[in-house]
Design an enzyme around this catalytic site. Sequence first.
Site, PDB file in Angstrom:
ATOM      1  N   VAL A 168       0.754  -1.266   0.092  1.00  0.00           N
ATOM      2  CA  VAL A 168       0.088   0.041  -0.091  1.00  0.00           C
ATOM      3  C   VAL A 168       0.831   1.041   0.066  1.00  0.00           C
ATOM      4  O   VAL A 168       0.615   2.250  -0.582  1.00  0.00           O
ATOM      5  CB  VAL A 168      -0.917   0.053   1.130  1.00  0.00           C
ATOM      6  N   ALA A 186       1.849   1.633  -3.756  1.00  0.00           N
ATOM      7  CA  ALA A 186       0.742   2.125  -4.440  1.00  0.00           C
ATOM      8  C   ALA A 186       0.241   3.556  -4.131  1.00  0.00           C
ATOM      9  O   ALA A 186       0.162   4.439  -5.018  1.00  0.00           O
ATOM     10  CB  ALA A 186      -0.344   1.296  -3.940  1.00  0.00           C
ATOM     11  N   GLU A 187       0.489   3.914  -2.899  1.00  0.00           N
ATOM     12  CA  GLU A 187       0.082   5.509  -2.535  1.00  0.00           C
ATOM     13  C   GLU A 187       1.304   6.342  -3.226  1.00  0.00           C
ATOM     14  O   GLU A 187       1.033   7.264  -3.540  1.00  0.00           O
ATOM     15  CB  GLU A 187      -0.261   5.613  -1.113  1.00  0.00           C
ATOM     16  N   THR A 188       2.534   6.031  -2.945  1.00  0.00           N
ATOM     17  CA  THR A 188       3.568   6.861  -3.519  1.00  0.00           C
ATOM     18  C   THR A 188       3.394   7.085  -5.218  1.00  0.00           C
ATOM     19  O   THR A 188       3.513   8.112  -5.438  1.00  0.00           O
ATOM     20  CB  THR A 188       4.831   6.143  -2.935  1.00  0.00           C
TER      21      THR A 188
END
Length: 152
Positions: free
Chosen positions: A73, A76-78
């Site tokens: 996550v 993914a968020e980065t």
Amino acid sequence: MSDKFTLHPKADELIAAGIPAHFHSVLGPHGVGSLVTKMGIVFTHMSVESMVATMPVEGNTQVTGLLHGGAHVVLAETLGSFAAAFHAGAGRKVVGIEINATHHRGASSGLVTGTAVPIHLGRTLTTHEVVMTDEAGRRLSTCRITNMILDR
């Protein structure tokens, strides 16, 4: 004090994270963030159409030796946030408002590659699908992230 440091106080951090020099003037004052550095995330491609980075499994595992689900996550968020920022352009900022993840298989070694592609690129919202794969190209997880675009 060198000009490099004066112009870009986070230049070493940006270089280590694989950020191309032509983006340093935008990201220089802020860097990539301490979590990106701690996780070992390195960008390999940056554009509005796709954002790609790698992250080592080693150092990012849960107690059983598998890549931690939270590490998926973070990657993914980065990627989704950087991709949204590229779309938003200068003078605007992005904030994540939703993220979800489905984990398909585990990884216990090597590098994970995350690839973010846009699902929706709007004036105030972006949504990206981010797929994490292992070195053999097998899908490890799929995430979806939505960012809100704000004027500074």
